[in-house]
Design a protein around this motif. Structure first.
Motif, PDB file in Angstrom:
ATOM      1  N   SER A  16      52.866 109.070 -60.038  1.00  0.00           N
ATOM      2  CA  SER A  16      53.070 109.560 -61.403  1.00  0.00           C
ATOM      3  C   SER A  16      52.988 111.091 -61.412  1.00  0.00           C
ATOM      4  N   PRO A  17      53.660 111.721 -62.361  1.00  0.00           N
ATOM      5  CA  PRO A  17      53.564 113.191 -62.453  1.00  0.00           C
ATOM      6  C   PRO A  17      52.111 113.669 -62.572  1.00  0.00           C
ATOM      7  N   GLU A  18      51.298 112.916 -63.313  1.00  0.00           N
ATOM      8  CA  GLU A  18      49.908 113.307 -63.501  1.00  0.00           C
ATOM      9  C   GLU A  18      49.106 113.168 -62.201  1.00  0.00           C
ATOM     10  N   ALA A  19      49.389 112.127 -61.431  1.00  0.00           N
ATOM     11  CA  ALA A  19      48.699 111.959 -60.143  1.00  0.00           C
ATOM     12  C   ALA A  19      49.098 113.071 -59.181  1.00  0.00           C
ATOM     13  N   ILE A  20      50.356 113.437 -59.189  1.00  0.00           N
ATOM     14  CA  ILE A  20      50.823 114.526 -58.325  1.00  0.00           C
ATOM     15  C   ILE A  20      50.142 115.834 -58.732  1.00  0.00           C
ATOM     16  N   CYS A  21      50.030 116.078 -60.036  1.00  0.00           N
ATOM     17  CA  CYS A  21      49.346 117.285 -60.515  1.00  0.00           C
ATOM     18  C   CYS A  21      47.863 117.254 -60.154  1.00  0.00           C
ATOM     19  N   ALA A  22      47.213 116.098 -60.302  1.00  0.00           N
ATOM     20  CA  ALA A  22      45.787 115.980 -59.978  1.00  0.00           C
ATOM     21  C   ALA A  22      45.562 116.181 -58.477  1.00  0.00           C
ATOM     22  N   ARG A  23      46.453 115.644 -57.662  1.00  0.00           N
ATOM     23  CA  ARG A  23      46.305 115.797 -56.214  1.00  0.00           C
ATOM     24  C   ARG A  23      46.553 117.251 -55.809  1.00  0.00           C
ATOM     25  N   ASP A  24      47.526 117.905 -56.446  1.00  0.00           N
ATOM     26  CA  ASP A  24      47.727 119.332 -56.189  1.00  0.00           C
ATOM     27  C   ASP A  24      46.498 120.133 -56.622  1.00  0.00           C
ATOM     28  N   ALA A  25      45.882 119.733 -57.718  1.00  0.00           N
ATOM     29  CA  ALA A  25      44.680 120.417 -58.186  1.00  0.00           C
ATOM     30  C   ALA A  25      43.559 120.287 -57.155  1.00  0.00           C
ATOM     31  N   ASP A  26      43.457 119.123 -56.531  1.00  0.00           N
ATOM     32  CA  ASP A  26      42.453 118.904 -55.483  1.00  0.00           C
ATOM     33  C   ASP A  26      42.673 119.876 -54.334  1.00  0.00           C
ATOM     34  N   LYS A  27      43.908 120.035 -53.917  1.00  0.00           N
ATOM     35  CA  LYS A  27      44.221 120.949 -52.809  1.00  0.00           C
ATOM     36  C   LYS A  27      44.045 122.408 -53.232  1.00  0.00           C
ATOM     37  N   LEU A  28      44.475 122.730 -54.446  1.00  0.00           N
ATOM     38  CA  LEU A  28      44.364 124.104 -54.931  1.00  0.00           C
ATOM     39  C   LEU A  28      42.895 124.509 -55.103  1.00  0.00           C
ATOM     40  N   GLU A  29      42.055 123.566 -55.525  1.00  0.00           N
ATOM     41  CA  GLU A  29      40.631 123.868 -55.645  1.00  0.00           C
ATOM     42  C   GLU A  29      40.035 124.161 -54.273  1.00  0.00           C
ATOM     43  N   CYS A  30      40.463 123.426 -53.270  1.00  0.00           N
ATOM     44  CA  CYS A  30      39.983 123.669 -51.905  1.00  0.00           C
ATOM     45  C   CYS A  30      40.445 125.053 -51.426  1.00  0.00           C
ATOM     46  N   LEU A  31      41.676 125.407 -51.701  1.00  0.00           N
ATOM     47  CA  LEU A  31      42.193 126.722 -51.348  1.00  0.00           C
ATOM     48  C   LEU A  31      41.372 127.813 -52.039  1.00  0.00           C
ATOM     49  N   LEU A  32      41.125 127.633 -53.323  1.00  0.00           N
ATOM     50  CA  LEU A  32      40.360 128.600 -54.105  1.00  0.00           C
ATOM     51  C   LEU A  32      38.935 128.735 -53.566  1.00  0.00           C
ATOM     52  N   GLN A  33      38.308 127.605 -53.262  1.00  0.00           N
ATOM     53  CA  GLN A  33      36.957 127.646 -52.698  1.00  0.00           C
ATOM     54  C   GLN A  33      36.977 128.345 -51.343  1.00  0.00           C
ATOM     55  N   GLY A  34      38.014 128.097 -50.558  1.00  0.00           N
ATOM     56  CA  GLY A  34      38.144 128.764 -49.265  1.00  0.00           C
ATOM     57  C   GLY A  34      38.249 130.270 -49.402  1.00  0.00           C
ATOM     58  N   ILE A  35      39.009 130.726 -50.380  1.00  0.00           N
ATOM     59  CA  ILE A  35      39.130 132.169 -50.632  1.00  0.00           C
ATOM     60  C   ILE A  35      37.763 132.746 -50.989  1.00  0.00           C
ATOM     61  N   GLU A  36      37.028 132.026 -51.833  1.00  0.00           N
ATOM     62  CA  GLU A  36      35.704 132.501 -52.233  1.00  0.00           C
ATOM     63  C   GLU A  36      34.743 132.529 -51.045  1.00  0.00           C
ATOM     64  N   TYR A  37      34.773 131.494 -50.212  1.00  0.00           N
ATOM     65  CA  TYR A  37      33.907 131.496 -49.031  1.00  0.00           C
ATOM     66  C   TYR A  37      34.305 132.598 -48.049  1.00  0.00           C
ATOM     67  N   LYS A  38      35.590 132.818 -47.887  1.00  0.00           N
ATOM     68  CA  LYS A  38      36.039 133.876 -46.978  1.00  0.00           C
ATOM     69  C   LYS A  38      35.554 135.238 -47.483  1.00  0.00           C
ATOM     70  N   ALA A  39      35.607 135.441 -48.789  1.00  0.00           N
ATOM     71  CA  ALA A  39      35.125 136.700 -49.368  1.00  0.00           C
ATOM     72  C   ALA A  39      33.615 136.871 -49.159  1.00  0.00           C
TER      73      ALA A  39
END
Length: 193
Positions: free
Chosen positions: A123-146
């Protein structure tokens, strides 16, 4: 009383353990005290609303999927990618079914359907939620790298490569172009975007 809510009460205590359940993959990047599953799930849900709204999907449904996406980890723990090679995590739908035992059927069936929808990735919503899961990991990674955890770059790159929606990809570009404190500089009128 129409429905016994004792199973719901027990489940609420159970999911409270996610506030102490650490996201174990970050240990491999050297992060001593990584974020909890609950912290990850909260920001994932927020991101899901943003991606879904900008993608023309239902933001409430995307957030609803995202908030439940890791609730099974109260029983399985957070099994990182390497760990799954040796001890596969339980099937999210099977774990959810066990968690819902004794709950009012209207609630149990709704949650089982949510987890099935998220896992189906269709579903479009599941695809968005799964992208959010990956994007949150990317964002957390940026914060940890900083914070000095250079090995977080692997998680940033991996998450970036797994995004599907145009919005998530554009947001990733924005996040990678800015630092974690740029928002503060802007709020204080110190320049920036």
């Amino acid at each position: 009383m129409a429905d016994d809510l004792s199973a719901v009460g027990r489940f609420l205590y159970e999911t409270g353990t996610l506030k102490q359940t650490r996201r174990t993959g970050w240990w491999m990047a050297g992060v001593r005290d990584p974020e909890s599953v609950a912290e990850h799930s909260w920001r994932t849900s927020l991101i899901a609303t943003i991606i879904a709204k900008l993608e023309g999907a239902d933001p409430a449904r995307a957030a609803y999927l995202a908030v439940w996406h890791d609730t099974q980890e109260s029983r399985t723990g957070d099994v990182n990618h390497v760990g799954k090679k040796y001890a596969p995590a339980g099937d999210p739908q099977e774990v959810t079914a066990d968690q819902m035992v004794g709950m009012p059927d209207v609630l149990a069936s709704a949650v089982r359907e949510l987890v099935a929808e998220y896992e189906a990735k269709e579903s479009p919503e599941a695809i968005c939620a799964r992208d959010a899961d990956k994007l949150e990991c990317l964002l957390q990674g940026i914060e940890y790298k900083a914070q000095g955890y250079e090995n977080a770059q692997r998680w940033i790159d991996n998450s970036r490569g797994r995004l599907i929606t145009a919005t998530a990809n554009r947001l990733a570009d924005e996040l990678l172009a800015h630092g974690p404190l740029d928002w503060l500089r802007t709020a204080l009128g110190e320049g920036g975007k």
